[in-house]
Structures are given as structure tokens and as C-alpha cells.
Design a protein around this motif. Structure first.
Motif, PDB file in Angstrom:
ATOM      1  N   ASP A  44       0.825  -1.208   0.000  1.00 52.26           N
ATOM      2  CA  ASP A  44       0.000   0.000   0.000  1.00 52.26           C
ATOM      3  C   ASP A  44       0.861   1.261   0.000  1.00 52.26           C
ATOM      4  O   ASP A  44       0.626   2.191  -0.791  1.00 52.26           O
ATOM      5  N   VAL A  47       2.900   1.564  -3.399  1.00 56.09           N
ATOM      6  CA  VAL A  47       2.038   1.970  -4.513  1.00 56.09           C
ATOM      7  C   VAL A  47       1.700   3.453  -4.404  1.00 56.09           C
ATOM      8  O   VAL A  47       1.751   4.191  -5.400  1.00 56.09           O
ATOM      9  N   ARG A  76       2.699  -7.536  -7.192  1.00 56.86           N
ATOM     10  CA  ARG A  76       1.449  -6.966  -6.692  1.00 56.86           C
ATOM     11  C   ARG A  76       1.461  -5.444  -6.850  1.00 56.86           C
ATOM     12  O   ARG A  76       0.441  -4.827  -7.176  1.00 56.86           O
ATOM     13  N   GLU A  79       0.817  -4.722 -10.507  1.00 59.04           N
ATOM     14  CA  GLU A  79      -0.592  -4.946 -10.837  1.00 59.04           C
ATOM     15  C   GLU A  79      -1.459  -3.784 -10.346  1.00 59.04           C
ATOM     16  O   GLU A  79      -2.341  -3.299 -11.061  1.00 59.04           O
ATOM     17  N   ARG A  80      -1.198  -3.314  -9.129  1.00 54.55           N
ATOM     18  CA  ARG A  80      -1.982  -2.211  -8.572  1.00 54.55           C
ATOM     19  C   ARG A  80      -1.762  -0.932  -9.379  1.00 54.55           C
ATOM     20  O   ARG A  80      -2.700  -0.170  -9.641  1.00 54.55           O
ATOM     21  N   ARG A  83      -3.696  -1.041 -12.570  1.00 54.91           N
ATOM     22  CA  ARG A  83      -5.123  -0.792 -12.358  1.00 54.91           C
ATOM     23  C   ARG A  83      -5.402   0.696 -12.189  1.00 54.91           C
ATOM     24  O   ARG A  83      -6.494   1.168 -12.516  1.00 54.91           O
ATOM     25  N   LEU A  84      -4.417   1.431 -11.692  1.00 52.47           N
ATOM     26  CA  LEU A  84      -4.559   2.877 -11.547  1.00 52.47           C
ATOM     27  C   LEU A  84      -4.287   3.617 -12.855  1.00 52.47           C
ATOM     28  O   LEU A  84      -4.408   4.842 -12.916  1.00 52.47           O
TER      29      LEU A  84
END
Length: 416
Positions: A44, A47, A76, A79-80, A83-84
Motif C-alpha cells: 500500500d 504503490v 502486486r 498490478e496495482r 489498475r490505476l
């Protein structure tokens, strides 16, 4: 009277390297990059910081990959970010056990856009070449570029000792500092040659040789540029905090960039406790922009103030306008093509204010000390309005936004 050439020297021709969606070297403009200071295993936090750096203008972001948990987190994080809608390339920073981490975490090896390895600590003695080769072979399998990053603080001691011994045997024609600089250059070149022998193409190699003193950086990169056509990453390591780090980085890299040396840069600022990591991106952009290499945000010209401008109105107005432009640029850059070329002037008194305002695309000239605020606004060299009263800042801010819409709003429609 002699007229001296002040424009930059021609850009050194280097081999272009694709780092994800970004090209470093070749004919590409100088690339701005940065590095996170989060624990990469904290997905978190990492990212969030990568996103902030990318939105601030960092075209490449490096993350620490120092243990299994960090390596496992990289896919991960990728990937995040996808998605953004953030395709900013991620670079893995490996030290000591990079060969093991890449082998044990193939998803990490694939998710990263580039690997950064330090030949001074990739391995020691008989393990060094084997572990270096393992990382290079992984890069070849995954079609990834590698930055070979030599660092003053972790230089290959065997190489340095050998060069010191040779220098002493020759009657010590060089100082210890000069020998260390030569060791930096040779370490980068020897490692690049080894990588190519293993099979990594030249257009998949970037070199860096980071030191913490301005004159050392200039000397090392000047020598490296003269002896190689590899793409070069510039950065003054351990530059420091605040104005010291900004001045040192700008002085060192400014000299090299003026000579046409450097394909990508990072300003390595130590942030204040709890400070904004994106500050280093802003400084890098401002360095390239003030030198005329790239245009990132509109230029705001503002006078320094003097005894004629004891009022803080123009200072507050300049600060407000500059902050507003930078805050809106991520959206404006997409909506208004070419908006980064805008020139704004916020001047404090009548001596140079009107003239500077006329030279800008849009400018305002406040009257100076002891006068009720009556500020003429000039648009494209012509007086367009005079603003009065306590709402000058808000009114001028709206005029700037309207000017951007009027001038650059049609560019997008025309392009479509």
C-alpha cells in the motif's frame, strides 16, 4: 565585442535503451527518475509513493528489492499501478543477493522494467563474476535492461587496490583521489564488457558512476562519456538535505548536461522528516527546464522584491499561481497540449513590472509599496485589464485559467 556561445554543446550520442515504455539515450530527451523510500514489502505504501512520484513527473521509479518479502511484493505493486492506469516503469535495486532473489521470484523478474546492480557488491572474490552473470542471464531471459551502477561508497576493493599498487609502482603520478576516480570508470566499463560477453546487448545496458562530491562527479562522467557510448544515468549520491542537496546536484549535473553528457537524471535529496518525496522530481524537472533541455510546467517569472515592494501581495500571488499551475499540470497536460510552454509574470512594482509582464504570455504588475493595489494585467503584450481590491489573486488566477482554455483548448480539438 566578442559574443560568447551560451547554448548547450551538442548532446553526446549514446545507444538508446528501452526501459518499459520509456527510452533512455539515443535521440530521446533526458529522462527524470526517482526512488521510493518505503519498505517495498508494504504494498500500500509503495504503490502510494510510486503513484505520487509518477504523477509529479518521474518517468521511471526505482524500488528497493532487498529480501524475499520485497521481491514477492513487486508483482502486486505492478498490478496495482496498472489498475490505476500508471504504466511508469519500475526498476529493482539489488545488492548482495540480487541473483538469488531474481531466481527465486520469477514474477518479480518479469514485473520489473529494469534491474540495477552494483558491481562493487554483487559478489566477492570467486563468487563475483558468477553472481553477476546470473543476474545478467536473468535479464536476457526476461528481455530486461540492466543499469550497472558503480558507487564511490561500495567500490570494488580488489580493483581499487590493484590500481593503487600499479600507480605506486609507476612512481605515484596520480593522487589517491584520481586513482579512485579511474577505478570507478574502469569498474563500470569492465562490468559492461562482461555483460556483453555473456550476451546482453549494448542497447540493454545503462551505466552510472555515483559519487558525493561535485568535482569528482564531473571528472568521472567526463571520462566515462569519452570512453563509452553507453547511455548514462547521472546523479550525485548522498547529495544532502534542502538547499545544500539542491545546489550540489544542480551544480554537478548542470556542468555535465551543458557538455551534452547524461541521458537520465535523479536528484538524490534527503527529505525532511515526513517530507514530500516528490520534491526531488520537481528539482530535476526545474534543472532541465531552466537549462532549456525540456519543458515541464509553465514558467512563472517573479521579481525578488526590494524596498519598493515591502507589501507581500506579489509574493503571495506568485506562490499561489505557481502552486496552482503545478497542481493542475497532470490534468492540463492531457487537456491542453502545449500548456507547459506558457509564460506567466508576477511582478511587484512599476520599475520593471510592466515590461516583464508584456514579455510574458500573461502577466500582472503590482504597484509597489504604499499604493492601493491597482494592478494592470497584460495578455500577449497588450494591457487587458486593471485589477483592484482584495480579490486580485483570485481574479488573476481565473484570468490565467481562461487564457489557458482560450489558447490551448483548441489544440486538443485540432489534434483530434
Amino acid at each position: 565585442m566578442a559574443i560568447y556561445q551560451s547554448s548547450p554543446l551538442p548532446r553526446r550520442r549514446s545507444v538508446g535503451v528501452s526501459v518499459g515504455s520509456v527510452t533512455v539515450g539515443g535521440d530521446a530527451p533526458v529522462v527524470v527518475q526517482s526512488m521510493t523510500n518505503t519498505d517495498t514489502a508494504d504494498v500500500d505504501a509503495t504503490v502510494a509513493q510510486v503513484a505520487a512520484l509518477a504523477r509529479a513527473g518521474s518517468q521511471i521509479v526505482r524500488v528497493t528489492v532487498d529480501r524475499d518479502a520485497a521481491a514477492a511484493a513487486v508483482p502486486r505493486i505492478r498490478e496495482r499501478l496498472d489498475r490505476l492506469g500508471l504504466d511508469v516503469p519500475l526498476v529493482g535495486d539489488f545488492h548482495y543477493i540480487g541473483h538469488t532473489l531474481l531466481a527465486d521470484h520469477p514474477a518479480c523478474a518479469e514485473a520489473l522494467a529494469k534491474y540495477r546492480i552494483n558491481p562493487g557488491n554483487v559478489g566477492f572474490r570467486e563468487k563475483r563474476d558468477r553472481q553477476f552473470a546470473a543476474i545478467v542471464e536473468t535479464a536476457i531471459r526476461h528481455d530486461k535492461p540492466v543499469r550497472i551502477g558503480v558507487n564511490w561508497g561500495s567500490l570494488d576493493q580488489e580493483l581499487l587496490t590493484r590500481l593503487m599498487d600499479e600507480n605506486q609502482a609507476a612512481g605515484s603520478p596520480l593522487t589517491a583521489r584520481e586513482v579512485t576516480r579511474e577505478a570507478m570508470v574502469r569498474s563500470a566499463l569492465i562490468s559492461a564488457e562482461l555483460a556483453e560477453e555473456i550476451g546482453l546487448p549494448r542497447n540493454r545496458i545503462i551505466l552510472s558512476a555515483k559519487v558525493s562530491q561535485v568535482q569528482d562527479l564531473v571528472a568521472v562522467y567526463t571520462a566515462l562519456a569519452a570512453r563509452s557510448d553507453h547511455a548514462l544515468h547521472l546523479g550525485l549520491t548522498e547529495a544532502g538535505m534542502g538547499s545544500k542537496g539542491i545546489v550540489a546536484s544542480s551544480a554537478a549535473m548542470g556542468i555535465l548536461l551543458q557538455q551534452g553528457i547524461g541521458d537520465t537524471i535523479r536528484v538524490s535529496l534527503t527529505p525532511e522528516p515526513g517530507g514530500d518525496r516528490t520534491r526531488e522530481v520537481q528539482v530535476a524537472q526545474e534543472l532541465l527546464q531552466t537549462m532549456g533541455f525540456r519543458q515541464f510546467v509553465p514558467v512563472v517569472a517573479a521579481c525578488p522584491g526590494c524596498g519598493r515592494t515591502t507589501s507581500t501581495v506579489f509574493q503571495e500571488l506568485a506562490q499561489t499561481i505557481e502552486a496552482d499551475l503545478r497542481r493542475n499540470m497532470p490534468v492540463w497536460r492531457e487537456t491542453y497540449p502545449g500548456v507547459e510552454s506558457l509564460q506567466v509574470a508576477v511582478m511587484g512594482c512599476i520599475v520593471n513590472g510592466p515590461g516583464e509582464s508584456k514579455h510574458a504570455d500573461i502577466g500582472i504588475s503590482l504597484p509597489g509599496t504604499g499604493e492601493s493595489p491597482a494592478a494592470p494585467v497584460f495578455i500577449d503584450g497588450r494591457k487587458a485589464a486593471t485589477l483592484r481590491g482584495p480579490a486580485i489573486a483570485e481574479e488573476f488566477q481565473k484570468m490565467v485559467a481562461d487564457y489557458i482554455e482560450r489558447r490551448f483548448g483548441g489544440g486538443k480539438a485540432a489534434a483530434e
